[in-house]
Design an enzyme around this catalytic site. Structure first.
Site, PDB file in Angstrom:
ATOM      1  CB  SER A 184      -0.736   0.032   1.218  1.00 46.59           C
ATOM      2  OG  SER A 184      -1.462   1.306   1.412  1.00 46.59           O
TER       3      SER A 184
ATOM      4  CE1 TYR B 110      -3.715  -2.433   4.878  1.00 47.58           C
ATOM      5  CE2 TYR B 110      -3.300  -0.030   4.359  1.00 47.58           C
ATOM      6  CZ  TYR B 110      -3.497  -1.197   3.881  1.00 47.58           C
ATOM      7  OH  TYR B 110      -3.658  -1.349   2.483  1.00 47.58           O
TER       8      TYR B 110
END
Length: 269
Positions: free
Chosen positions: A147, A161
């Site tokens: 990401s 995350y």
């Protein structure tokens, strides 16, 4: 040549005979990846914790397993070997965050462990189960989905995350150095905001919570990212197309690197 959604050209039968495992393949970007690979002839195995979703591509083998656990990864790996007879390509798309808002103080050890297990260790474990056979055979492809938060973290609710995805990118690079000389390609993909059903749900929650319109809610997300120069988030099919290219023989010299697909969100070189 045939065409997929968005009029992107693809080679018909490009993945014919390829045995592929996709994690997170029952919804969002993972489901788009599965559809793309199956449409080009691949035999695909994926996993879900619950029952078979209605929109999963026909012909896909679905294994019930929780990939946030070591046991679940073992179940998927064994099933993939039994069903496919081996794995040529392993695509990790699984990921996400269920952490509460409130920054680092809102996250206890249990939440950190949950986020790391889902976003980092699921890939590490499944690689451990499946990559050795690729090495022994002298060929294979592993794709990790990281990401842009690995370098552009949003601290309010996705700090764990983001940290897990940063670790995944580093792990992916290290794995590429180890197994590349043995014939196994390893590549990472770092998406920005992808407009999945989960993203739509997030927009609705923001709109309802702040009593604003959906457009205003979407703009608030864009603002939190510092804007997207392209003017919109990516569609799942666009990310799937990048992953399909990197998994294909067309990308046979691409190894040990990470591809960002974020509409220009990251503002630096």
């Amino acid at each position: 040549m045939t065409r997929v959604r968005g009029s992107v050209p693809q080679a018909a039968g490009e993945f014919a005979g390829k045995r592929i495992v996709v994690t997170g393949g029952t919804k969002g970007t993972g489901a788009a990846v599965v559809r793309r690979l199956v449409s080009a002839g691949a035999a695909v195995v994926t996993a879900a914790r619950g029952d078979r979703p209605g929109d999963i591509a026909e012909g896909v083998t679905l294994i019930r397993a929780d990939l946030g656990t070591d046991a679940g990864c073992s179940v998927l790996a064994e099933a993939a070997r039994d069903v496919l007879g081996g794995v040529d390509i392993l695509v990790h798309v699984l990921g996400g965050s269920s952490a509460p808002s409130g920054g680092f103080m809102a996250l206890d050890d249990a939440m950190w462990a949950k986020e790391l297990s889902l976003n980092l260790l699921s890939a590490v474990r499944l690689d451990r189960f499946l990559v050795p056979a690729m090495v022994a055979g002298g060929k294979g492809v592993v794709i990790h989905t990281s990401s842009i938060q690995r370098s552009l973290p949003l601290h309010d609710s996705t700090i764990a995350y983001a940290a897990a995805k940063a670790a995944l990118s580093t792990y992916s690079k290290a794995l590429s150095k180890e197994v590349g000389p043995k014939g196994v390609r390893v590549v990472s993909v770092a998406p920005g905001w992808i407009y999945t059903s989960a993203a739509e749900a997030l927009v609705r929650r923001i709109a309802e919570g702040a009593a604003i319109s959906g457009d205003a809610a979407r703009q608030s997300i864009l603002d939190s990212l510092g804007g997207i120069p392209l003017g919109r988030p990516a569609q799942p099919e666009e990310v799937a197309e990048l992953i399909a290219f990197l998994a294909s023989d067309r990308a046979s010299a691409i190894h040990g690197t990470e591809y960002v697909i974020d509409g220009g969100t990251i503002p630096t070189v």
